[in-house]
Scaffold this motif. Sequence first.
Motif, PDB file in Angstrom:
ATOM      1  N   ILE A 111       1.133  -3.985  -7.899  1.00 35.40           N
ATOM      2  CA  ILE A 111       0.185  -4.091  -9.010  1.00 35.40           C
ATOM      3  C   ILE A 111       0.846  -4.748 -10.217  1.00 35.40           C
ATOM      4  O   ILE A 111       0.286  -5.642 -10.837  1.00 35.40           O
ATOM      5  N   GLN A 112       2.061  -4.324 -10.517  1.00 36.26           N
ATOM      6  CA  GLN A 112       2.767  -4.887 -11.670  1.00 36.26           C
ATOM      7  C   GLN A 112       2.941  -6.406 -11.539  1.00 36.26           C
ATOM      8  O   GLN A 112       2.707  -7.152 -12.483  1.00 36.26           O
ATOM      9  N   SER A 113       3.306  -6.840 -10.322  1.00 35.76           N
ATOM     10  CA  SER A 113       3.467  -8.284 -10.092  1.00 35.76           C
ATOM     11  C   SER A 113       2.166  -9.030 -10.328  1.00 35.76           C
ATOM     12  O   SER A 113       2.148 -10.086 -10.961  1.00 35.76           O
ATOM     13  N   ILE A 114       1.080  -8.472  -9.787  1.00 36.99           N
ATOM     14  CA  ILE A 114      -0.209  -9.162  -9.934  1.00 36.99           C
ATOM     15  C   ILE A 114      -0.638  -9.160 -11.402  1.00 36.99           C
ATOM     16  O   ILE A 114      -1.093 -10.173 -11.922  1.00 36.99           O
ATOM     17  N   GLU A 115      -0.440  -8.024 -12.066  1.00 37.01           N
ATOM     18  CA  GLU A 115      -0.830  -7.922 -13.483  1.00 37.01           C
ATOM     19  C   GLU A 115      -0.097  -8.956 -14.332  1.00 37.01           C
ATOM     20  O   GLU A 115      -0.691  -9.631 -15.165  1.00 37.01           O
ATOM     21  N   GLU A 116       1.203  -9.081 -14.069  1.00 32.39           N
ATOM     22  CA  GLU A 116       2.000 -10.032 -14.847  1.00 32.39           C
ATOM     23  C   GLU A 116       1.572 -11.464 -14.564  1.00 32.39           C
ATOM     24  O   GLU A 116       1.478 -12.303 -15.466  1.00 32.39           O
ATOM     25  N   MET A 117       1.291 -11.718 -13.318  1.00 34.82           N
ATOM     26  CA  MET A 117       0.926 -13.061 -12.922  1.00 34.82           C
ATOM     27  C   MET A 117      -0.419 -13.500 -13.496  1.00 34.82           C
ATOM     28  O   MET A 117      -0.590 -14.643 -13.941  1.00 34.82           O
ATOM     29  N   LEU A 118      -1.380 -12.599 -13.438  1.00 36.52           N
ATOM     30  CA  LEU A 118      -2.743 -12.958 -13.866  1.00 36.52           C
ATOM     31  C   LEU A 118      -2.999 -12.572 -15.326  1.00 36.52           C
ATOM     32  O   LEU A 118      -4.037 -12.911 -15.877  1.00 36.52           O
ATOM     33  N   ASN A 119      -2.058 -11.845 -15.900  1.00 35.46           N
ATOM     34  CA  ASN A 119      -2.193 -11.396 -17.279  1.00 35.46           C
ATOM     35  C   ASN A 119      -3.439 -10.525 -17.494  1.00 35.46           C
ATOM     36  O   ASN A 119      -4.153 -10.665 -18.480  1.00 35.46           O
ATOM     37  N   ILE A 120      -3.738  -9.704 -16.517  1.00 35.77           N
ATOM     38  CA  ILE A 120      -4.823  -8.722 -16.650  1.00 35.77           C
ATOM     39  C   ILE A 120      -4.322  -7.373 -16.166  1.00 35.77           C
ATOM     40  O   ILE A 120      -3.297  -7.298 -15.486  1.00 35.77           O
ATOM     41  N   LYS A 121      -5.065  -6.328 -16.533  1.00 38.92           N
ATOM     42  CA  LYS A 121      -4.736  -4.979 -16.072  1.00 38.92           C
ATOM     43  C   LYS A 121      -5.691  -4.609 -14.935  1.00 38.92           C
ATOM     44  O   LYS A 121      -6.710  -5.262 -14.736  1.00 38.92           O
ATOM     45  N   VAL A 122      -5.352  -3.518 -14.243  1.00 33.89           N
ATOM     46  CA  VAL A 122      -6.246  -3.000 -13.193  1.00 33.89           C
ATOM     47  C   VAL A 122      -7.621  -2.738 -13.804  1.00 33.89           C
ATOM     48  O   VAL A 122      -7.715  -2.155 -14.885  1.00 33.89           O
ATOM     49  N   GLU A 172       2.278  -5.425   4.430  1.00 33.95           N
ATOM     50  CA  GLU A 172       3.751  -5.385   4.322  1.00 33.95           C
ATOM     51  C   GLU A 172       4.215  -6.218   3.133  1.00 33.95           C
ATOM     52  O   GLU A 172       5.100  -7.061   3.253  1.00 33.95           O
ATOM     53  N   LEU A 173       3.564  -5.977   1.993  1.00 36.61           N
ATOM     54  CA  LEU A 173       3.814  -6.811   0.821  1.00 36.61           C
ATOM     55  C   LEU A 173       5.076  -6.410   0.069  1.00 36.61           C
ATOM     56  O   LEU A 173       5.506  -5.261   0.096  1.00 36.61           O
ATOM     57  N   THR A 174       5.649  -7.424  -0.569  1.00 43.77           N
ATOM     58  CA  THR A 174       6.715  -7.226  -1.543  1.00 43.77           C
ATOM     59  C   THR A 174       6.233  -7.950  -2.795  1.00 43.77           C
ATOM     60  O   THR A 174       5.319  -8.780  -2.700  1.00 43.77           O
ATOM     61  N   PRO A 175       6.820  -7.681  -3.951  1.00 47.13           N
ATOM     62  CA  PRO A 175       6.417  -8.422  -5.152  1.00 47.13           C
ATOM     63  C   PRO A 175       6.509  -9.936  -4.929  1.00 47.13           C
ATOM     64  O   PRO A 175       5.628 -10.680  -5.359  1.00 47.13           O
ATOM     65  N   GLU A 176       7.542 -10.398  -4.226  1.00 42.13           N
ATOM     66  CA  GLU A 176       7.705 -11.837  -3.986  1.00 42.13           C
ATOM     67  C   GLU A 176       6.561 -12.364  -3.123  1.00 42.13           C
ATOM     68  O   GLU A 176       5.966 -13.394  -3.403  1.00 42.13           O
ATOM     69  N   LYS A 177       6.276 -11.608  -2.063  1.00 43.59           N
ATOM     70  CA  LYS A 177       5.258 -12.055  -1.114  1.00 43.59           C
ATOM     71  C   LYS A 177       3.888 -12.133  -1.788  1.00 43.59           C
ATOM     72  O   LYS A 177       3.145 -13.095  -1.599  1.00 43.59           O
ATOM     73  N   VAL A 178       3.571 -11.132  -2.588  1.00 49.18           N
ATOM     74  CA  VAL A 178       2.236 -11.112  -3.200  1.00 49.18           C
ATOM     75  C   VAL A 178       2.122 -12.225  -4.244  1.00 49.18           C
ATOM     76  O   VAL A 178       1.066 -12.837  -4.419  1.00 49.18           O
TER      77      VAL A 178
END
Lengths: 154, 386
Positions: A92-103, A138-144
């Motif tokens: 979640i943290q990786s996606i949040e940082e990438m898209l600049n949005i919160k859950v 089987e995600l990792t921050p890098e993979k996502v």
Amino acid sequence: MYQVGNLVKELSDKHGHARESLMPILQAIVQKHNYLTDEAMVEVARELDISAAEVYGTASFYTFLDTQVKGKYVIRVCKTITCSMKGKSDIIQSIEEMLNIKVGETTPDNQFSLIETNCIGWCHKAPAILINDLPFTELTPEKVTEIIKDYMQK
Amino acid sequence: MENKGLNKVDLIFEKIDNHEVLAKGFKMSKDEIIQEILNSGLKGRGGAGFPTGMKWKFTSEAKSPEKYIVCNADEGEPGTFKDREILDRVSNKVHGGMAIAGKAIGAKKGIVYLRGEYRYLLPKLMIELDSFHKMIKKIGYDFEIEYRLGSGAYICGEESALFESIEGKRGEPRNKPPYPTVSGVYGKPTSINNVETLVTAMMIVQHGAKNFIQYGTKDSRGSKVFSVSGDTPTPGIFELELGMTVQQFVNEFGDGDTKAVQVGGASGFCVPRKKFAETIIGFEGVPTGGSMKLFNSSRSMYNVLHNYLEFFTEESCGQCTPCRVGCQQLLKGVEKVKKGEAKSTYLNELMKLADTMKIAAKCGLGQSVGNAFKSIVGNFKEEIIY
């Protein structure tokens, strides 16, 4: 906001005008537009000759039938126990940082929405997410990060 | 107590000639099919474990020109993913099992209710369904299957909620009786069976009940597909003979440091290490729809319980008060105890609430919240308090 146009009529002609056609019709609208507008639900009610409250009541019961604006790509991160144990928060943290949005939020360009969801049936390959219908496991921050990058270029 | 040890079995995913098995099934009379399933002792593989032969018998005895066989593919229990794998790998056996069930109960129509989370499987399933329809047409048998999708509601795995959903309504469970065998989907007599149950029934037609009862124990015949996850070096899907102990299971799948196994998902039971050896996995011990989650000593059982209670609070349909309010209060209650805002004796009050929910909740969801709650709090009290 999208214009529902002839879509509801086409769908109700395809699936039928009986009450049992309600779910397939709502699901097809969400497949195309990612969420249900008030206009779309009123239109469905008219086609099936039921009250708009019945349509809203049904739609709002199901988490995949969103009645709030959702992006073109809805990212659902599984938060149930195994995914939670295996690093869901990092994903979640990786996606949040990438898209600049919160859950719970949608990007300003309406491309991505990020939400948490309950068990999606990939516990043996946790952590897992769905992007629209497709599972990624089987995600990792890098993979996502790579996966979201691909979607950004679509 | 019978104890069979841990034995791997290959029945569900076994390659068969679908055409041949179906031709054999269709040659049997409906009573012969039902008798064979009764003889096999097969119990539902979704978790509740109702005898399949009885369900088919009751539906077959219901008088109606229109009946349905519904396949419950709304696999939402945390920790189970075997129905997805079965549909992905051997959907022809699922469809075949439905046709045989249809023959037994007198239904010409089948509906598969597939959870929305598995929608990605649909294009492939449609192709396979098409060739299935062509095949049974060739055999000269009149039967049709339709797929309906869920939209992310755990409660729709409850049979009557599932019917409501097919009918285009909120997935709120109905009062019982009437039972589905009398009044199911569209108010017609309906047999609703889990994906794996239908495949197992088909394999019983193929191999005969006599062979099937060689496996398992008196109360838990045959084998079952287990979904193994959590702290294990070998997560995945395994078909095992019923009747093993949790200890034997842990010896095979544990990471050497297993402190608890949650058998049957969030609505199932937590078995602590000290009870591994005495607990049989099956209807005589801890029943399971297949979900097996292993937790090692690095895990906080408070976090596990909290996660399950959040799950139930969100997935409760909200229709009946014991479940709607009960789930919320259990969740708030353990949080308060953890934070020290309530005394540890407050857990006793919460245990009573869980008992009340078991009696007073309208459906299986609310009735089973207490299983996980009581077995986790009962066995790991110190982890909940401190």
